[in-house]
Scaffold this active site. Structure first.
Site, mmCIF file in Angstrom:
data_model
loop_
_atom_site.group_PDB
_atom_site.id
_atom_site.type_symbol
_atom_site.label_atom_id
_atom_site.label_comp_id
_atom_site.label_asym_id
_atom_site.label_seq_id
_atom_site.Cartn_x
_atom_site.Cartn_y
_atom_site.Cartn_z
ATOM 1 N N SER A 1 54.749 -3.808 -1.469
ATOM 2 C CA SER A 1 54.744 -2.559 -0.707
ATOM 3 C C SER A 1 53.330 -2.246 -0.252
ATOM 4 O O SER A 1 52.375 -2.379 -1.019
ATOM 5 C CB SER A 1 55.249 -1.384 -1.557
ATOM 6 O OG SER A 1 56.651 -1.300 -1.550
ATOM 7 N N CYS B 1 60.723 7.238 -8.952
ATOM 8 C CA CYS B 1 62.089 7.094 -8.444
ATOM 9 C C CYS B 1 63.114 7.826 -9.299
ATOM 10 O O CYS B 1 64.233 8.074 -8.861
ATOM 11 C CB CYS B 1 62.463 5.618 -8.361
ATOM 12 S SG CYS B 1 61.460 4.712 -7.173
#
Length: 389
Positions: free
Chosen positions: A213, A340
């Site tokens: 990422s 998350c």
């Protein structure tokens, strides 16, 4: 107040930002590159009939090379995605058809993986695959022998993260790669946290698939990549999860976000160039943190010598993490787990897999910084924690 890079880490009168494992502010040089391609340049990288499109295509190719170079790869092995979560899904679910065709429906992974790996594995289990999750030791490290012992003749894939997002524990990828030398299983690594920070282990040619990422290495949000290495002359037999357009060798359709891709490339190049100096700064911050926190008798949840230099996961005896969040809200932005899952807090599956006592799990705090984090007022932070005991 004008927003600057420094203010992204420490707003005047506000808390210092110590949650870089969740996301990190963008580097100035990366920001400038993204803005240039959003304002001064234009063009679809798939448009080859005019100069605008050709310039965009060249910029994308240059970024592929920059991203690949970090892991000693080549540009045409890079498939751009929206981030490591999508890359993980493409790597895991994208191999499913090959597994069915070859009657290899067993997968080995670990109990400390990010949900972006564990949940696709649950999907595969529902489709008839079997999954073996190897547990770590008390420091959050998975042993290569445990991975080797879990292999079967029908093992399709081994998926082991590079560094854990909660504890920072860096997994022994080189040893695991060696353990796989006599087995044909594909080797996937979720490298969201370690890419551009710990370099050598990701350069092993036995690693077939690497998920990364941009925003973890001070690049823009919303862009990442799956690096799919050739083994010999063969690419991993991935199948697309979406359709329509044929971009990215048919594996990820849609118009390429050229400004984000360019920014990702610049961030990757900077990470490779500045890795050593960044490590020095991050280790210095960790040294300061450990010295300041020592009087509290903190319990570290991973071996500092085997973790990323910018991460600490610890608990203060007798102090609950939710109380810490409240006490530090105007001092430091810290975390009690993965971003998350933070909206609906539940005990960390990572710390549970490590076999930590319930009170340590309930009190666990993750602090993560970067080479650009300003000096932290550790005495003030420690005073707030001490008041909770």
């Amino acid at each position: 107040m004008k927003h600057t890079f420094a203010s992204a880490y420490k707003q005047e009168g506000g808390p210092v930002y110590l949650d870089c494992n969740a996301t990190a502010p963008i580097e100035p040089v990366v920001r400038d590159a993204v803005l240039r391609w959003m304002t001064d340049e234009m063009g679809n990288a798939g448009s080859r009939t005019h100069e605008y499109g050709l310039r965009a295509k060249r910029a994308v190719q240059h970024a592929r090379d920059q991203v690949a170079r970090v892991v000693d790869g080549v540009g045409d092995e890079v498939v751009f995605t929206s981030g490591a979560t999508e890359s993980n899904n493409l790597a895991l679910l994208g191999l499913a058809e090959h597994g069915v065709q070859t009657d290899r429906r067993h997968i080995v992974s670990t109990a400390i993986e990010h949900k972006a790996v564990l949940e696709p594995l649950e999907v595969l289990e529902a489709r008839g695959f079997s999954v073996t999750l190897v547990r770590p030791d008390e420091n959050g490290l998975v042993k290569a022998d445990s991975i080797k012992d879990a292999l079967r003749p029908d093992t399709l894939l081994v998926s082991v993260m590079h560094a854990n997002n909660e504890t920072g524990a860096v997994q022994p990828l080189v040893e695991i790669a060696t353990a796989l030398e006599d087995h044909d299983a594909f080797f996937h690594v979720d490298a969201a946290q370690g890419y551009g920070k710990v370099l050598e282990s990701l350069r092993s040619k036995r690693i077939d698939l690497i998920s990364v990422s941009s925003h973890k290495i001070y690049g823009p949000l919303g862009i990442g990549a799956l690096i799919a290495r050739r083994r010999g002359f063969k690419r991993p037999p991935l199948k697309a999860l979406m359709y329509g357009g044929g971009q990215e060798r048919g594996l990820r359709p849609g118009t390429l976000p050229v400004p984000l891709i360019v920014g990702f490339g610049v961030a990757a190049e900077a990470a490779l160039k500045n890795q050593a100096s960044r490590q020095v700064r991050c280790r210095d911050i960790r040294h300061q943190a450990l010295a300041a926190l020592e009087p509290l008798g903190i319990r570290m949840h991973a071996d500092p010598d085997r973790t990323l230099s910018h991460v600490m996961n610890f608990s203060v005896p007798g102090v609950d993490s939710e109380a810490v969040m409240v006490a530090l809200k105007d001092v430091a932005a810290v975390s009690n787990g993965s971003a998350c899952t933070s909206q609906s807090y539940s005990p960390s599956h990572v710390l549970e897999a490590m076999g930590l006592p319930e009170e340590e799990i309930a009190g666990a705090i993750r602090v993560s910084w970067s080479h650009l984090t300003p000096d932290v007022e550790w005495p003030l932070l420690v005073a707030r924690l001490d008041a909770l005991r």
